[in-house]
Motif scaffolding. Structure first.
Motif, short mmCIF file in Angstrom:
data_model
loop_
_atom_site.label_atom_id
_atom_site.label_comp_id
_atom_site.label_asym_id
_atom_site.label_seq_id
_atom_site.Cartn_x
_atom_site.Cartn_y
_atom_site.Cartn_z
N ASN A 116 0.83 -1.23 0.08
CA ASN A 116 0.00 0.02 0.11
C ASN A 116 0.97 1.24 0.13
OD1 ASN A 116 -1.47 2.10 0.91
ND2 ASN A 116 -2.90 1.12 2.18
N GLN A 117 0.65 2.21 -0.81
CA GLN A 117 1.57 3.33 -1.08
C GLN A 117 1.31 4.20 0.11
OE1 GLN A 117 0.96 4.85 -4.66
NE2 GLN A 117 -0.83 5.73 -4.72
N TYR A 118 0.21 4.12 1.12
CA TYR A 118 -0.30 5.09 1.92
C TYR A 118 0.24 4.08 3.37
CZ TYR A 118 -2.31 7.54 -2.03
OH TYR A 118 -2.35 8.00 -2.95
N GLY B 51 10.40 5.03 -8.92
CA GLY B 51 9.45 5.38 -8.13
C GLY B 51 9.04 3.99 -7.23
N ILE B 52 7.91 4.28 -6.66
CA ILE B 52 7.32 3.13 -5.72
C ILE B 52 5.85 2.84 -6.48
CG2 ILE B 52 6.11 2.64 -3.78
CD1 ILE B 52 8.20 5.08 -2.71
N ASN B 53 5.72 1.41 -6.50
CA ASN B 53 4.44 0.97 -7.18
C ASN B 53 3.83 0.04 -5.98
OD1 ASN B 53 3.78 2.02 -9.92
ND2 ASN B 53 5.98 1.24 -10.18
N GLU B 54 2.35 0.04 -6.09
CA GLU B 54 1.70 -0.90 -5.10
C GLU B 54 1.65 -2.25 -5.82
OE1 GLU B 54 -2.18 0.52 -4.32
OE2 GLU B 54 -1.52 1.92 -2.92
N ARG B 55 1.71 -3.16 -5.02
CA ARG B 55 1.88 -4.69 -5.72
C ARG B 55 1.13 -5.67 -4.48
NH1 ARG B 55 5.18 -6.04 -9.92
NH2 ARG B 55 4.18 -8.09 -9.80
N PRO B 56 -0.10 -5.31 -4.40
CA PRO B 56 -0.81 -6.07 -2.96
C PRO B 56 -0.87 -7.47 -3.33
CG PRO B 56 -2.37 -4.69 -4.35
CD PRO B 56 -1.16 -4.55 -5.12
N ASN B 57 -0.56 -7.93 -4.53
CA ASN B 57 -0.63 -9.39 -4.86
C ASN B 57 0.45 -10.27 -4.59
OD1 ASN B 57 0.46 -7.91 -6.97
ND2 ASN B 57 0.24 -9.73 -8.32
N LEU B 58 1.80 -9.57 -4.00
CA LEU B 58 2.95 -10.27 -3.77
C LEU B 58 2.88 -10.77 -2.37
CD1 LEU B 58 5.53 -7.84 -5.72
CD2 LEU B 58 4.61 -10.07 -6.48
N ILE B 59 3.11 -11.99 -2.19
CA ILE B 59 3.01 -12.63 -0.88
C ILE B 59 4.00 -11.93 0.19
CG2 ILE B 59 3.43 -14.83 0.17
CD1 ILE B 59 2.14 -16.40 -2.34
N VAL B 60 5.21 -11.85 -0.28
CA VAL B 60 6.30 -11.40 0.74
C VAL B 60 5.96 -9.89 1.04
CG1 VAL B 60 8.21 -12.64 0.27
CG2 VAL B 60 8.00 -10.50 -1.11
N LEU B 61 4.92 -9.30 0.38
CA LEU B 61 4.32 -7.79 1.09
C LEU B 61 2.86 -7.87 1.65
CD1 LEU B 61 5.19 -5.72 -2.43
CD2 LEU B 61 6.39 -6.07 -0.18
N ASN B 62 2.05 -9.10 1.26
CA ASN B 62 0.75 -9.15 1.73
C ASN B 62 0.72 -10.11 2.85
OD1 ASN B 62 0.01 -11.70 0.60
ND2 ASN B 62 -0.69 -10.64 -1.07
N ARG B 63 1.78 -11.18 3.25
CA ARG B 63 1.82 -12.07 4.35
C ARG B 63 2.72 -11.35 5.45
NH1 ARG B 63 -2.17 -16.30 4.32
NH2 ARG B 63 -2.70 -16.54 1.78
N THR B 64 3.30 -10.54 5.23
CA THR B 64 4.03 -10.00 6.35
C THR B 64 3.44 -9.36 7.20
OG1 THR B 64 4.93 -8.50 4.45
CG2 THR B 64 6.45 -10.45 5.13
N GLU B 65 3.61 -9.40 8.45
CA GLU B 65 2.85 -8.56 9.56
C GLU B 65 3.88 -7.31 9.82
OE1 GLU B 65 2.57 -11.82 12.57
OE2 GLU B 65 0.88 -12.63 11.37
N MET B 66 4.78 -6.94 9.07
CA MET B 66 5.67 -5.71 9.47
C MET B 66 5.52 -4.79 8.20
SD MET B 66 7.92 -8.56 8.72
CE MET B 66 7.36 -9.31 10.16
#
Length: 180
Positions: A97-99, A122-137
């Motif tokens: 999430n970019q925010y 730059g920065i792009n949102e990729r909510p479908n990537l597991i290392v980004l959406n399954r990490t709790e940090m």
């Protein structure tokens, strides 16, 4: 208590990631992660690695491991690739999430890389990537240049330690901002 940073070298083992000539993404990612980790440890950060050798773990396993360790930040290092060689150049960071706090971490990393000569895509949102959406940090996936772009490979080879240092500095800047 020291900040815990989980460093993930993308791909590994039978999964080479992007390949260009004799260059393999998994090798560049591992070399960078080990150097980033060394620089963070010198600054007093507790560093954990998803891998330190040429082995493969799934993105789900990496995220689960990071959560069990209770990391404060998760940084996954990769190399980008494009359809045609020498088509694009630069660093890009991906976040869920970019925010978010992760986006601030990505901004800091990209700015430090730009400071030493990398083109900042730059920065792009990729909510479908597991290392980004399954990490709790807060988690960032950093694409350190394009593996199939000669100028990016030349810059990485020429400024390897500075590149690792820029990523470490971006992480340290974020940690300092959170504790200040």
């Amino acid at each position: 208590m020291a900040t815990k940073v989980i460093l993930d070298a993308g791909h590994g083992g039978a999964n080479p990631g992007a390949v260009y000539g004799a260059r393999r993404e998994k090798d560049d990612a591992l070399s960078l992660v080990l150097e980033i980790g060394e620089q963070l440890q010198e600054a007093g950060v507790d560093v954990y690695y998803t891998r330190v050798t040429d082995v493969y773990e799934s993105p789900y396993e990496k995220a689960t491991e990071a959560n069990l360790i209770g990391g404060d930040y998760f940084i996954s290092v990769h190399r980008n690739s494009s359809v045609y060689p020498n088509q694009y150049s630069g660093v890009e960071s991906l976040v869920y999430n970019q925010y978010s706090e992760a986006a601030q971490l990505a901004l800091n990393i990209n700015a430090q890389l730009e400071r030493i000569g990398w083109n900042n895509i730059g920065i792009n949102e990729r909510p479908n990537l597991i290392v980004l959406n399954r990490t709790e940090m807060p988690a960032v996936l950093v694409e350190v240049g394009f593996i199939n772009t000669e100028t990016d490979n030349e810059l990485l080879d020429r400024k390897f330690y500075e590149t690792a240092g820029a990523i470490a500095d971006g992480i340290l800047e974020t940690i300092a901002g959170q504790s200040g």
